[in-house]
Enzyme design. Structure first.
Site, PDB file in Angstrom:
ATOM      1  N   CYS A 138      33.039  62.516  78.175  1.00 45.50           N
ATOM      2  CA  CYS A 138      32.423  63.844  78.042  1.00 45.50           C
ATOM      3  C   CYS A 138      32.162  64.408  79.426  1.00 45.50           C
ATOM      4  CB  CYS A 138      31.172  63.804  77.172  1.00 45.50           C
ATOM      5  SG  CYS A 138      30.038  62.428  77.506  1.00 45.50           S
ATOM      6  N   SER A 139      30.878  64.517  79.826  1.00 38.90           N
ATOM      7  CA  SER A 139      30.590  65.089  81.138  1.00 38.90           C
ATOM      8  C   SER A 139      29.318  64.467  81.717  1.00 38.90           C
ATOM      9  CB  SER A 139      30.442  66.597  81.038  1.00 38.90           C
ATOM     10  OG  SER A 139      29.458  66.924  80.076  1.00 38.90           O
ATOM     11  N   CYS A 140      29.104  63.162  81.495  1.00 39.12           N
ATOM     12  CA  CYS A 140      27.924  62.474  82.017  1.00 39.12           C
ATOM     13  C   CYS A 140      27.868  62.632  83.533  1.00 39.12           C
ATOM     14  CB  CYS A 140      27.969  60.996  81.638  1.00 39.12           C
ATOM     15  SG  CYS A 140      27.898  60.735  79.847  1.00 39.12           S
TER      16      CYS A 140
END
Lengths: 242, 94
Positions: A138-140
Site C-alpha cells: 500500500c503506502s506505509c
C-alpha cells in the site's frame, strides 16, 4: 439526465425521481427498491468521501470542525521533522546510538511524538550499505517524521520496480546507487515504519546541527537519494534567490 | 509464548494464497530467507482488518532475501537484499 455538484442532491431527491409517476395504475412502492443513476462531475472517491462526511456528521461521531482539525494535523506533519532527527544524529554520536537502538524513545527526547507508529526503526546508510524503503502492499510510511508520502511512493511503478529491479527504480528517480554497495530494499509491509539516516556529506566537518539540517531532504530519508552536498545546497539557495 | 526463530535462522515463506488482508507479499511466497531481526509481538492484521481484536499476538521477524534468489531475471547485484517483515505463522524452517 441530471448533472450536479450539489452535495445535498442525494438528500433532496431521496425516494423521488424514479422516472415515472406513482399514480399510474400499479400500486407497489418504488421507494425502497429503486436506485437512481445520477450523472455528475465527481469521481468515485469524491462521492465516497462526501458520503462518509455526511454519515459521520449525521450520526454525531465527528463535527465538521473536528474533521477540519484532523486534516490540519495531517498536513502539519512534514519531512522537516525527520530532518531535525537526522541533524541531531549527525551531530551527537550518543543520540545516533540511541536512535538506532530505540527510535521512538530517541524521538521522544526531541519532543517528537511517534506513538501512531507501532515500531519505528532508524536505519543508517553508510559507505558499505544503502537502504531504500518501499511499501509494495500500500503506502506505509513514517508519517510522524516525514508527513504524507509523495505520489511516486504510492505509484504502482515504484512499488513494483523497487523490489523487482531496485537499482533500476533508483535510476528512474535520477539516482544511481553507488557501485559495489550492498543495496537493501526494505518492504514496509507490517508494523514497522522506517527512517533512513542518510550518509553525512563530505565537507561538512565542524558544521552546526542547524546548518546540517538544511542538507537533509525527504528523499534522502526514504533512501532514494543522498543528502545535499554543501555545493548543491549553495547552488539551490542561489537559484532560489534569482 | 517464546518466538520460534532466532537471528541467523534459515526460513521459508509458506506457499499459500488465502483470501483476505494478508501482509505477506505474494512475490515472497515459497522463497527462502534468513532471519535478520526479531521485532516483537503485534496484533494479527489478518484479523484486525475484519474488526476482530487481532489476538493472539503474532511474532514479527525481519527476513532478508537476496534479490537475485527471489526473481528469475536476477535484476540486482549479488549482495543486494530485500528486507521484509513476516509474521511467524507465515514461516517454516528451511
Amino acid at each position: 439526465m441530471v448533472t450536479t455538484n450539489d452535495p445535498n442532491y442525494y438528500q433532496s431527491h431521496k425516494g423521488g425521481g424514479n422516472g415515472h409517476s406513482h399514480d399510474n395504475g400499479h400500486d407497489h412502492s418504488h421507494e425502497d427498491d429503486t436506485v437512481e443513476r445520477v450523472e455528475h462531475d465527481l469521481d468515485y472517491f469524491q462521492v465516497r468521501v462526501m458520503a462518509l462526511i455526511t454519515i459521520l456528521k449525521e450520526k454525531g461521531i465527528l463535527t465538521t470542525d473536528e474533521m477540519r482539525r484532523a486534516v490540519e494535523d495531517i498536513y502539519a506533519q512534514t519531512p522537516a521533522i525527520g530532518s531535525r532527527v537526522v541533524a541531531k544524529a549527525w551531530s551527537d554520536p550518543a543520540f545516533r546510538e540511541r536512535l538506532l537502538e530505540n527510535a521512538a524513545a530517541a524521538c521522544d527526547e526531541l519532543g517528537i511524538d511517534t506513538s501512531s507508529v507501532n515500531h519505528l526503526v532508524a536505519l543508517e546508510n553508510t559507505d558499505e550499505v544503502h537502504y531504500m524503503v518501499v511499501c509494495t502492499l500500500c503506502s506505509c510510511y513514517p508519517r510522524p517524521l516525514l508527513g504524507s508520502p509523495p505520489t511516486w511512493y504510492k505509484s504502482f511503478p515504484y512499488r513494483s520496480k523497487a523490489v523487482a529491479d531496485p537499482r533500476g527504480a533508483l535510476h528512474d528517480l535520477g539516482y544511481e546507487a553507488p557501485e559495489g554497495i550492498e543495496l537493501r530494499v526494505v518492504d514496509s509491509t507490517a508494523d514497522c515504519r522506517y527512517l533512513i539516516i542518510p550518509r553525512r556529506p563530505k565537507g561538512t566537518e565542524g558544521w552546526s546541527e542547524e546548518k546540517l539540517y538544511n542538507l537533509i531532504t525527504r528523499d534522502s530519508m526514504i533512501g532514494v537519494g543522498d543528502a545535499l552536498t554543501p555545493d548543491e545546497f549553495e547552488a539551490n539557495r542561489a537559484a532560489l534567490v534569482e | 509464548m517464546d518466538h520460534k526463530y532466532q537471528v541467523g535462522d534459515k526460513v521459508k515463506v509458506q506457499l499459500r494464497f488465502p483470501p483476505g488482508h494478508i501482509r505477506t507479499p505474494e512475490y515472497l511466497r515459497g522463497k527462502e530467507g534468513v532471519v535478520s531481526r526479531y521485532f516483537g509481538q503485534y496484533r494479527n492484521p489478518e484479523k484486525l482488518a475484519y474488526g476482530k481484536d487481532g489476538m493472539p499476538l503474532c511474532h514479527l521477524y525481519w527476513v532478508a532475501f537476496p534479490v537475485n534468489d527471489v526473481w528469475a531475471h536476477q535484476p540486482a547485484e549479488e549482495r543486494d537484499k530485500l528486507l521484509v517483515e513476516i509474521y511467524e505463522h507465515w514461516l517454516d524452517s528451511a
